[in-house]
Design an enzyme around this catalytic site. Structure first.
Site, PDB file in Angstrom:
ATOM      1  CD  GLN A   9      -4.432   8.766  13.653  1.00 48.78           C
ATOM      2  OE1 GLN A   9      -5.576   8.775  14.103  1.00 48.78           O
ATOM      3  NE2 GLN A   9      -3.884   7.677  13.135  1.00 48.78           N
ATOM      4  CE1 TYR A  38       0.294  -0.188   2.078  1.00 56.32           C
ATOM      5  CE2 TYR A  38       2.100  -0.798   3.523  1.00 56.32           C
ATOM      6  CZ  TYR A  38       1.165  -1.137   2.576  1.00 56.32           C
ATOM      7  OH  TYR A  38       1.091  -2.438   2.131  1.00 56.32           O
ATOM      8  CD  GLU A  59      -0.068   6.605   0.212  1.00 59.79           C
ATOM      9  OE1 GLU A  59      -0.936   5.942  -0.401  1.00 59.79           O
ATOM     10  OE2 GLU A  59       0.216   6.426   1.419  1.00 59.79           O
ATOM     11  CG  ASP A 107       0.566   4.504   9.712  1.00 61.16           C
ATOM     12  OD1 ASP A 107      -0.315   3.727  10.145  1.00 61.16           O
ATOM     13  OD2 ASP A 107       0.517   5.739   9.859  1.00 61.16           O
ATOM     14  CB  CYS A 134      -5.801   1.686  12.782  1.00 64.23           C
ATOM     15  SG  CYS A 134      -6.165   1.274  11.056  1.00 64.23           S
TER      16      CYS A 134
END
Length: 270
Positions: A9, A38, A59, A107, A134
């Site tokens: 980020q 994730y 992941e 996420d 998001c």
């Protein structure tokens, strides 16, 4: 905390607030097992590891897992394990190994979670799910699926990662809930249940529905009432009585009588 990452980020101050909110929602006491789906390069996983007994990060991108393992080493974190593979598959493998997470963190990318991942989580049945998103659209879709599978969204916290834009990150807490005197979820099958104590439980509408589904016949409340009276059952309403003394009351045809009798037997009313 030092972190290497191919994706991070850009708003580090707000990212810290987002991660702290995720930790708050996870409500970790130090003894929990957490699965971070994730997980990317392990940024949130390492935050979770500080407050839990064990964290498993999953992941599907190999380079991200390599970075996650290095990040764990660089930060001397020995209670975070990073796994390369599909979250739905690896989640099941963990369960088969005896891992039962109390908390699952999600996420995902903007597209949200794959349904098979959500299905795997619902089968594992963690106490809490912390969802970081998001994309409000995919978040709403995934929350609907989880709520249909026993979870309740308790609280949501938007985090303004990109000021002066329409983009927003959201952290949501979902919980299985606690069994108490106010809310109890009960599942049972009527097929295996002794219904002898519920002779009045089958309504006229239930009988009509049963007859229609099993015979294709439509029966009226009047006909049901007539057959119930023949069987000595309480009718409750005077369907077969008319206000006019000379009124002719139609009688239930034999084929419909047989269908209603079968429904009464099914509901164990006779």
């Amino acid at each position: 905390m030092f972190l290497r990452s191919r994706f991070f980020q850009v708003n580090s101050a707000q990212a810290e607030k987002l991660y702290n909110k995720a930790i708050e929602f996870a409500a970790l006491s130090g003894g929990e097992t957490v699965v971070d789906c994730y997980c990317g390069t392990g940024t949130i996983s390492l935050y979770l590891a500080k407050h839990s007994q064990k964290v498993y990060g999953i992941e599907i991108i190999a380079s991200a897992i390599e970075d996650a393992k290095r990040n764990a080493e660089d930060n001397r974190c020995d209670n975070a394990e990073f796994i390369l593979g599909d979250a739905a598959v690896k989640m099941q493998e963990l369960v088969e190994q005896g891992v039962r997470p109390e908390v699952v963190l999600l996420d995902p990318p903007r597209a949200g979670c794959e349904e098979k991942v959500l299905a795997a989580i619902a089968q594992v049945m963690p106490q809490r799910i912390v969802y970081v998103s998001c994309n409000p659209a995919s978040l709403a879709r995934d929350l609907a699926y989880l709520e249909q599978n026993g979870y309740q969204a308790e609280v949501a916290q938007p985090v303004d990662m990109f000021p002066m834009t329409h983009h927003v990150e959201t952290v949501v807490l979902l919980s299985k809930g606690e069994v108490d005197s106010k809310k109890v979820r009960v599942e049972f099958s009527l097929e295996d249940m002794d219904m002898s104590g519920f002779q009045k439980g089958a309504t006229y509408e239930q009988i009509k529905t049963y007859v229609l589904e099993h015979t294709g016949l439509k029966v009226s409340s009047l006909y049901i009432s007539q057959i119930k009276r023949k069987c000595g059952l309480d009718v409750g309403q005077n369907y077969n009585l008319s206000k006019k003394e000379d009124a002719k009351v139609p009688q239930c045809p034999p084929e419909k009588e047989a269908a209603i009798m079968e429904a009464l037997k099914y509901f164990q009313m006779i």
